[in-house]
Design an enzyme around this catalytic site. Structure first.
Site, PDB file in Angstrom:
ATOM      1  N   THR A  11     -11.842   6.759  20.603  1.00  0.00           N
ATOM      2  CA  THR A  11     -13.265   6.838  20.285  1.00  0.00           C
ATOM      3  C   THR A  11     -13.428   7.021  18.793  1.00  0.00           C
ATOM      4  OG1 THR A  11     -15.289   8.136  20.527  1.00  0.00           O
ATOM      5  CG2 THR A  11     -13.242   9.330  20.856  1.00  0.00           C
ATOM      6  N   GLY A  15     -17.490  13.887  17.439  1.00  0.00           N
ATOM      7  CA  GLY A  15     -17.936  14.906  18.395  1.00  0.00           C
ATOM      8  C   GLY A  15     -17.182  14.792  19.710  1.00  0.00           C
ATOM      9  N   ASP A  73     -17.465   6.324  27.710  1.00  0.00           N
ATOM     10  CA  ASP A  73     -18.781   5.739  27.485  1.00  0.00           C
ATOM     11  C   ASP A  73     -19.790   6.689  28.106  1.00  0.00           C
ATOM     12  OD1 ASP A  73     -19.942   3.355  26.173  1.00  0.00           O
ATOM     13  OD2 ASP A  73     -21.019   3.221  28.072  1.00  0.00           O
ATOM     14  N   PHE A 156     -23.479  16.945  18.866  1.00  0.00           N
ATOM     15  CA  PHE A 156     -23.780  15.693  18.169  1.00  0.00           C
ATOM     16  C   PHE A 156     -24.855  14.948  18.955  1.00  0.00           C
ATOM     17  CE2 PHE A 156     -21.764  12.615  21.021  1.00  0.00           C
ATOM     18  CZ  PHE A 156     -20.932  13.426  21.770  1.00  0.00           C
ATOM     19  N   ASP A 159     -27.925  16.198  21.308  1.00  0.00           N
ATOM     20  CA  ASP A 159     -27.765  17.609  21.710  1.00  0.00           C
ATOM     21  C   ASP A 159     -28.917  18.522  21.253  1.00  0.00           C
ATOM     22  OD1 ASP A 159     -25.497  17.273  23.200  1.00  0.00           O
ATOM     23  OD2 ASP A 159     -24.105  17.875  21.629  1.00  0.00           O
TER      24      ASP A 159
HETATM   25  P1  ITT Z   1     -17.312   5.354  20.948  1.00  0.00           P
HETATM   26  O1  ITT Z   1     -17.915   4.143  21.640  1.00  0.00           O
HETATM   27  O2  ITT Z   1     -16.429   4.998  19.795  1.00  0.00           O
HETATM   28  O3  ITT Z   1     -16.652   6.302  21.916  1.00  0.00           O
HETATM   29  P2  ITT Z   1     -20.104   6.063  20.494  1.00  0.00           P
HETATM   30  O4  ITT Z   1     -20.783   7.216  19.826  1.00  0.00           O
HETATM   31  O5  ITT Z   1     -20.539   4.675  20.081  1.00  0.00           O
HETATM   32  O6  ITT Z   1     -18.521   6.225  20.291  1.00  0.00           O
HETATM   33  P3  ITT Z   1     -21.080   5.516  23.163  1.00  0.00           P
HETATM   34  O7  ITT Z   1     -21.104   4.043  22.966  1.00  0.00           O
HETATM   35  O8  ITT Z   1     -20.535   6.051  24.463  1.00  0.00           O
HETATM   36  O9  ITT Z   1     -20.236   6.250  22.047  1.00  0.00           O
HETATM   37  O10 ITT Z   1     -22.533   6.069  22.925  1.00  0.00           O
HETATM   38  C1  ITT Z   1     -22.930   7.244  23.491  1.00  0.00           C
HETATM   39  C2  ITT Z   1     -24.110   7.817  22.726  1.00  0.00           C
HETATM   40  O11 ITT Z   1     -24.821   8.681  23.632  1.00  0.00           O
HETATM   41  C3  ITT Z   1     -23.646   8.693  21.572  1.00  0.00           C
HETATM   42  O12 ITT Z   1     -23.521   7.995  20.365  1.00  0.00           O
HETATM   43  C4  ITT Z   1     -24.751   9.746  21.536  1.00  0.00           C
HETATM   44  O13 ITT Z   1     -25.858   9.248  20.831  1.00  0.00           O
HETATM   45  C5  ITT Z   1     -25.121   9.889  23.011  1.00  0.00           C
HETATM   46  N1  ITT Z   1     -24.284  10.952  23.624  1.00  0.00           N
HETATM   47  C6  ITT Z   1     -23.196  10.807  24.440  1.00  0.00           C
HETATM   48  N2  ITT Z   1     -22.668  11.988  24.746  1.00  0.00           N
HETATM   49  C7  ITT Z   1     -23.415  12.901  24.115  1.00  0.00           C
HETATM   50  C8  ITT Z   1     -23.346  14.302  24.023  1.00  0.00           C
HETATM   51  O14 ITT Z   1     -22.377  15.001  24.599  1.00  0.00           O
HETATM   52  N3  ITT Z   1     -24.275  14.921  23.304  1.00  0.00           N
HETATM   53  C9  ITT Z   1     -25.263  14.241  22.683  1.00  0.00           C
HETATM   54  N4  ITT Z   1     -25.379  12.909  22.683  1.00  0.00           N
HETATM   55  C10 ITT Z   1     -24.464  12.240  23.407  1.00  0.00           C
END
Ligand code: ITT
Length: 202
Positions: A11, A15, A73, A156, A159
């Site tokens: 990833t 965060g 994801d 992040f 949150d």
């Molecule tokens: P990777 O694909 O490289 O893992 P990403 O940030 O692009 O990183 P995602 O495509 O899964 O990851 O997007 C998920 C989004 O959802 C993330 O960027 C946050 O904006 C939100 N998100 C996911 N988990 C979260 C959490 O625990 N707390 C707050 N926001 C979260």
């Protein structure tokens, strides 16, 4: 017997890495992330589900690195927005190079005329790719509510505007171990940990 000594946390989200490391650090497995390998692939997250996107990331990185790989994801589903932003959570706003704060602000602008409470849930799907095996999935969900004023500096993404009503705290007001004990990712990581612990004891 230890079937694998290393696990790549595939990833680019710091965060997520922090939460995964906090949860998995007790295992006799070396946890690597993309910085250790100087490996950054451009992956188009065009799947219809979290599982499809998570598998796409895990398979791309296991092929590129040859290492057992874990991908995540995840997203936020807001009921008043019919489940948006969902799998589009990372790309939710049309501002180029948007920050987490921009995405929170955009989400709140979409909600401002909708009646409260703004019920919502975070969902996380982890995909584990081990050499020569089918991808395995681990899922976790955490229910809560979106609030209009951000609170807290931890975590992040969304949150600071995601309230846990039972605690009257946002996810951003919790420490990493506290967040991991109840979050969507923490729940998915708990299932993964049980699976890995079983695998390592065989
Ligand atoms: P990777 O694909 O490289 O893992 P990403 O940030 O692009 O990183 P995602 O495509 O899964 O990851 O997007 C998920 C989004 O959802 C993330 O960027 C946050 O904006 C939100 N998100 C996911 N988990 C979260 C959490 O625990 N707390 C707050 N926001 C979260």
């Amino acid at each position: 017997m230890n079937p694998f000594a290393k696990l790549l946390l595939a990833t680019s989200n710091d965060g997520k890495i922090q939460e995964m490391r906090a949860f998995l650090s007790g295992l006799p497995i070396e946890l690597l992330d993309l910085r250790h390998l100087a490996l950054h692939l451009h992956i188009t997250e065009d799947g219809a589900t979290y599982a499809e996107n998570a598998a796409k990331k895990a398979l791309a990185y296991i092929h590129a690195s040859g290492l057992p790989t874990l991908a995540d994801d995840s997203g936020l589903e807001v009921d008043a927005l019919n489940g948006e932003p969902g799998i589009r959570s990372a790309r939710y706003t049309n501002i180029p190079n948007a920050t987490d704060a921009d995405r929170c602000e955009y989400l709140l602008s979409r909600l401002k005329d909708k009646p409260r409470p703004w019920t919502a849930r975070f969902r996380c799907v982890l995909a584990l790719a081990l050499p020569g095996q089918d991808v395995r999935f681990f899922e976790g969900v955490c229910e809560g509510e979106i609030i209009p004023e951000p609170r807290g500096t931890g975590g992040f993404g969304y949150d600071p505007i995601f309230l846990l009503p039972a605690l009257n705290q946002t996810m951003a007001e919790l420490s990493t171990p506290q967040k991991n004990s109840l979050s969507h990712r923490g729940r998915a990581l708990q299932s993964l940990l049980s699976y890995l612990t079983r695998l390592l004891s065989e």
